[in-house]
Design a protein around this motif. Structure first.
Motif, short mmCIF file in Angstrom:
data_model
loop_
_atom_site.label_atom_id
_atom_site.label_comp_id
_atom_site.label_asym_id
_atom_site.label_seq_id
_atom_site.Cartn_x
_atom_site.Cartn_y
_atom_site.Cartn_z
N HIS A 207 -11.15 -1.92 -1.58
CA HIS A 207 -12.47 -1.54 -2.08
C HIS A 207 -12.90 -0.22 -1.46
N THR A 208 -13.24 -0.25 -0.17
CA THR A 208 -13.76 0.94 0.50
C THR A 208 -12.76 2.10 0.45
N ALA A 209 -11.48 1.82 0.68
CA ALA A 209 -10.48 2.89 0.66
C ALA A 209 -10.41 3.54 -0.71
N PHE A 210 -10.55 2.74 -1.76
CA PHE A 210 -10.54 3.29 -3.12
C PHE A 210 -11.77 4.17 -3.34
N CYS A 211 -12.92 3.74 -2.85
CA CYS A 211 -14.14 4.55 -2.97
C CYS A 211 -13.98 5.89 -2.28
N ARG A 212 -13.32 5.89 -1.14
CA ARG A 212 -13.22 7.11 -0.33
C ARG A 212 -12.10 8.04 -0.79
N ARG A 213 -11.01 7.47 -1.32
CA ARG A 213 -9.82 8.28 -1.57
C ARG A 213 -9.55 8.54 -3.04
N GLY A 214 -10.29 7.89 -3.91
CA GLY A 214 -10.25 8.29 -5.31
C GLY A 214 -9.25 7.55 -6.18
N PRO A 215 -9.22 7.92 -7.46
CA PRO A 215 -8.50 7.15 -8.47
C PRO A 215 -6.98 7.17 -8.35
N PHE A 216 -6.42 8.15 -7.62
CA PHE A 216 -4.96 8.20 -7.49
C PHE A 216 -4.44 7.41 -6.29
N PHE A 217 -5.36 6.93 -5.46
CA PHE A 217 -4.97 6.21 -4.25
C PHE A 217 -4.16 4.94 -4.53
N PRO A 218 -4.54 4.10 -5.51
CA PRO A 218 -3.72 2.89 -5.76
C PRO A 218 -2.27 3.21 -6.11
N ARG A 219 -2.06 4.22 -6.93
CA ARG A 219 -0.67 4.54 -7.31
C ARG A 219 0.12 5.07 -6.11
N ARG A 220 -0.55 5.78 -5.20
CA ARG A 220 0.14 6.22 -3.99
C ARG A 220 0.54 5.02 -3.13
N LEU A 221 -0.36 4.06 -3.01
CA LEU A 221 -0.04 2.86 -2.24
C LEU A 221 1.15 2.13 -2.85
N LEU A 222 1.14 1.98 -4.16
CA LEU A 222 2.24 1.28 -4.83
C LEU A 222 3.55 2.04 -4.70
N ALA A 223 3.49 3.36 -4.75
CA ALA A 223 4.70 4.16 -4.57
C ALA A 223 5.24 3.99 -3.15
N ASN A 224 4.34 3.94 -2.16
CA ASN A 224 4.77 3.72 -0.79
C ASN A 224 5.44 2.36 -0.63
N LEU A 225 4.86 1.34 -1.26
CA LEU A 225 5.46 0.01 -1.20
C LEU A 225 6.86 0.00 -1.82
N ALA A 226 6.98 0.68 -2.93
CA ALA A 226 8.26 0.69 -3.64
C ALA A 226 9.36 1.39 -2.85
N THR A 227 8.99 2.43 -2.11
CA THR A 227 9.99 3.21 -1.38
C THR A 227 10.13 2.79 0.08
N GLY A 228 9.19 1.95 0.53
CA GLY A 228 9.21 1.54 1.92
C GLY A 228 8.70 2.58 2.89
N THR A 229 8.01 3.61 2.36
CA THR A 229 7.41 4.63 3.22
C THR A 229 5.93 4.33 3.35
N MET A 230 5.48 4.07 4.57
CA MET A 230 4.12 3.63 4.80
C MET A 230 3.40 4.57 5.78
#
Length: 235
Positions: A207-230
């Protein structure tokens, strides 16, 4: 909850109270989007009008909180009304028992409230001839020891646990099994998401992280999960 999600990342309730942002939020990559919190039939009917126009990619949950009264029968009827109106529109329902500051919203125990709501939900399922999964949302820090394990007998399908404490989350997963835990609270980046999933959470919400980091943040998180880069802090 007996359904598939396109990914484990969801948007918690509180960002879109009435569904007006669903079309835009669907483009952000979430696997689930939770509308609400909705407290009255009037609020709910407005939200349902928007939800009905939304093409389903992400799962849609509706977060409900019936206003408590001094009369148990009246409060139960409010829950019945809200869940009945929502039944065919949502992929899952959420009974929000977390209260305004995380503490239980009523004097009764979490188990008693969940049992009452679960019984209403079961009655609706029998009447409708269908099942819309029910999750209970609570603040894990305020749940008495041994309480979570009893929720499986209350007719709920999942628990949304509010906490940033990794040990508490892992303990909640163990206590709830086989009910799934959806983890929300304090998620800042991809490492936090991976940590919650590794602790046993079935899904996570931000919630809060999305408010602060904007609409592209979820896709970045998912990309990190997929590649194992956190990247810590960068998500």
């Amino acid at each position: 909850m007996g359904m598939a999600f396109i990914n484990p990342l969801g948007l918690a309730a509180g960002f879109d109270d009435d569904g007006t942002l669903l079309a835009a939020l669907a483009l952000s990559g979430f696997g689930s989007i939770e509308i609400g919190t909705v407290r009255t039939p009037t609020m709910l009917r407005a939200a349902l009008a928007h939800i009905g126009r939304h093409p389903r990619h992400a799962r849609i949950g509706i977060n409900l909180a019936a206003t408590a009264t001094g009369d148990a029968g009246e409060t139960a009827e409010r829950w019945r009304t809200l869940m009945g109106l929502t039944w065919d529109a949502a992929d899952y329902l959420v009974a929000n028992l977390s209260g305004s500051r995380g503490a239980p919203g009523r004097a009764e125990s979490l188990t008693a409230q969940a049992a009452m709501i679960g019984a209403i939900h079961g009655s609706l399922a029998r009447t409708r001839g269908s099942h819309t999964p029910l999750a209970v949302k609570c603040a894990l820090e305020y749940v008495p020891a041994g309480t979570l394990g009893s929720l499986g007998g209350c007719g709920v399908d999942a628990v949304i646990g509010v906490s940033a404490d990794r040990d508490l989350i892992a303990r909640a997963v163990r206590d709830l099994a086989p009910l799934p835990l959806i983890s929300v609270g304090g998620i800042r980046d991809g490492e936090d998401v991976a940590t919650r999933l590794a602790a046993g959470a079935a899904l996570v919400q931000i919630h809060t992280a999305f408010c602060r980091r904007g609409p592209f943040f979820p896709r970045r998180l998912l990309a990190n999960l997929a590649t194992g880069t956190m990247p810590r802090g960068g998500g």
